[in-house]
Write an enzyme that holds these catalytic residues in place. Structure first.
Site, PDB file in Angstrom:
ATOM      1  N   LYS A 149       1.164  -1.225   0.073  1.00  8.44           N
ATOM      2  CA  LYS A 149      -0.080   0.097  -0.257  1.00  8.44           C
ATOM      3  C   LYS A 149       0.863   1.452  -0.070  1.00  8.44           C
ATOM      4  O   LYS A 149       0.785   2.061   0.126  1.00  8.44           O
ATOM      5  CB  LYS A 149      -0.878  -0.378   1.007  1.00  8.44           C
ATOM      6  CG  LYS A 149      -0.501  -0.039   2.497  1.00  8.44           C
ATOM      7  CD  LYS A 149      -0.825   0.502   3.952  1.00  8.44           C
ATOM      8  CE  LYS A 149      -0.589   0.390   4.678  1.00  8.44           C
ATOM      9  NZ  LYS A 149      -1.500   1.041   5.423  1.00  8.44           N
ATOM     10  N   ASP A 150       1.867   1.070   0.439  1.00  5.20           N
ATOM     11  CA  ASP A 150       3.159   2.231  -0.249  1.00  5.20           C
ATOM     12  C   ASP A 150       3.828   2.170  -1.335  1.00  5.20           C
ATOM     13  O   ASP A 150       4.526   3.800  -1.040  1.00  5.20           O
ATOM     14  CB  ASP A 150       4.064   2.400   1.257  1.00  5.20           C
ATOM     15  CG  ASP A 150       3.525   1.525   3.067  1.00  5.20           C
ATOM     16  OD1 ASP A 150       2.327   2.432   3.225  1.00  5.20           O
ATOM     17  OD2 ASP A 150       4.238   1.820   3.912  1.00  5.20           O
ATOM     18  N   SER A 183      -4.188   9.453   7.638  1.00  4.23           N
ATOM     19  CA  SER A 183      -5.061   8.716   5.758  1.00  4.23           C
ATOM     20  C   SER A 183      -6.261   9.694   5.909  1.00  4.23           C
ATOM     21  O   SER A 183      -6.816   9.336   6.521  1.00  4.23           O
ATOM     22  CB  SER A 183      -5.061   7.286   5.962  1.00  4.23           C
ATOM     23  OG  SER A 183      -5.644   6.719   5.129  1.00  4.23           O
ATOM     24  N   LEU A 184      -5.814  10.245   4.781  1.00  6.63           N
ATOM     25  CA  LEU A 184      -6.888  11.019   3.997  1.00  6.63           C
ATOM     26  C   LEU A 184      -7.829   9.546   3.303  1.00  6.63           C
ATOM     27  O   LEU A 184      -9.017  10.360   3.608  1.00  6.63           O
ATOM     28  CB  LEU A 184      -6.505  11.400   2.952  1.00  6.63           C
ATOM     29  CG  LEU A 184      -5.190  12.927   3.307  1.00  6.63           C
ATOM     30  CD1 LEU A 184      -5.117  13.474   1.778  1.00  6.63           C
ATOM     31  CD2 LEU A 184      -6.288  13.938   4.263  1.00  6.63           C
ATOM     32  N   VAL A 210       2.422   0.688  14.542  1.00 15.07           N
ATOM     33  CA  VAL A 210       0.750   0.736  15.297  1.00 15.07           C
ATOM     34  C   VAL A 210       1.255   0.608  16.971  1.00 15.07           C
ATOM     35  O   VAL A 210      -0.288   0.788  17.687  1.00 15.07           O
ATOM     36  CB  VAL A 210       0.756  -0.913  15.216  1.00 15.07           C
ATOM     37  CG1 VAL A 210      -0.857  -1.115  15.222  1.00 15.07           C
ATOM     38  CG2 VAL A 210       0.754  -1.100  13.421  1.00 15.07           C
ATOM     39  N   ARG A 268       0.659   4.550  18.355  1.00 15.55           N
ATOM     40  CA  ARG A 268      -1.044   4.456  18.330  1.00 15.55           C
ATOM     41  C   ARG A 268      -1.740   4.339  19.135  1.00 15.55           C
ATOM     42  O   ARG A 268      -2.118   5.103  19.886  1.00 15.55           O
ATOM     43  CB  ARG A 268      -1.046   4.103  16.920  1.00 15.55           C
ATOM     44  CG  ARG A 268      -0.874   5.168  16.126  1.00 15.55           C
ATOM     45  CD  ARG A 268      -0.720   4.799  13.800  1.00 15.55           C
ATOM     46  NE  ARG A 268       0.026   5.437  13.334  1.00 15.55           N
ATOM     47  CZ  ARG A 268      -0.606   5.409  11.935  1.00 15.55           C
ATOM     48  NH1 ARG A 268      -1.566   5.239  11.943  1.00 15.55           N
ATOM     49  NH2 ARG A 268       0.805   5.898  11.430  1.00 15.55           N
TER      50      ARG A 268
END
Length: 306
Positions: free
Chosen positions: A80-81, A126-127, A149, A152
């Site tokens: 995804k990056d 994340s937009l 993670v 967070r």
């Protein structure tokens, strides 16, 4: 032979690279493996949203450069990056079986997304997640949150957050699944392109390494991810836009959902296509063209002008 495996200098990235190394070592016990960590721009700049520090390739550029300089032989990425377009001399040599692609809610009081009080503060940078959250619950307040993670999760309990949204795959790979409050269904939160999948990037000239890692390639995951990445490529978008796509291969049929939203979640364009697996990339391209024509082009134009 020494095989050098490169990855980001983050806990999750290292865990993912170690997972790859363990499987290579099990098949090739005589092979010497070396793990090399590379600090990327995304790792260095932790006090700003990713969308403001370059977006495209913010977690992969330096690793790709190390691969091109032959300082490493394999780059292990969270797909995804990875931008839709790769350098001409590099390719994704293998895509292992996908971990859970969904996003999950972690809340302080074990409250579901629907049960959170009006005006709750939700942590995400994340937009894509923010736009879909605000589309579903316009009353929520989105607050940027950075870090690994586990960082967070700690911030959730030490700062003024009601909940955070993170990827299920990261939690599972870090052994932190017990923190999940709810898995968010894809009709509410469509995943990022390639979410839950790893990509093993190689030099195209290095066929010997390519042959050694081919056993890790998982056909259903590869087909789905190739379609998702074709969707992103046709949109000419980066990894940090409010864009989502998820493919699922059942038997020989691929079903692909795609979405483009404005950053406030007020406008969401979503569509679905399906077709044979061998047409994966064409399906991704066709889906992108459909959402562009349905209003996504205007949304993206506005975002690029900001």
């Amino acid at each position: 032979m020494v095989l050098r495996i490169g990855t980001r200098a983050s806990k999750l990235a290292i865990a993912q690279a170690q997972w790859v190394a363990e499987r290579i070592a099990a098949l090739y016990p005589d092979l010497q493996l070396q793990l090399v960590t590379v600090k990327t721009q995304g790792d260095r700049v932790r006090d700003k949203p990713l969308s403001t520090i370059g977006g495209k390739g913010v977690f992969v550029k330096e690793i790709e450069e190390a691969l091109q300089r032959k300082e490493i032989d394999i780059a292990v990425h969270s797909l995804k990056d990875v931008p839709a377009e790769l350098p001409d001399d590099l390719s994704i040599g293998a895509i292992p079986e996908r971990e859970d692609p969904c996003d999950v809610l972690i809340s302080k009081d074990n409250a579901s997304l629907e049960e959170l009080p009006k005006g709750s503060r939700i942590g995400t940078s994340s937009l894509r997640r923010a736009a879909q959250l605000l589309n579903y619950r316009p009353d929520l307040k989105i607050v940027p949150i950075q870090g690994n993670v586990d960082t967070r999760i700690r911030k959730l309990h030490t700062l003024d957050f009601h909940a955070i949204i993170v990827a299920a795959a990261g939690l599972k790979r870090m052994g932190l699944s017990e923190h999940i409050t709810r898995v968010l269904p894809i009709d509410i939160m469509l995943p990022a392109i390639g979410q839950g999948a790893l990509g093993l990037e190689l030099r195209m000239e290095d066929q010997r390494t390519g042959n050694k890692v081919m056993f890790l390639n998982h056909y259903p995951t590869r087909i789905a991810v190739e379609a998702e990445r074709a969707f992103l490529k046709e949109l000419k978008g980066g990894c940090q836009l409010p864009v989502a796509c998820f493919g699922k291969l059942t038997d020989s049929t691929l079903v692909l959902d795609g979405l483009v939203a404005d950053v406030k979640g007020k406008r969401v364009v979503r569509d679905r296509v399906s077709g044979p697996a061998q047409e994966a990339k064409a399906l991704g391209t066709a889906l992108a063209q459909r959402v562009l024509e349905a209003g996504a082009r205007g949304i993206l134009d506005e975002i690029y002008k900001r």
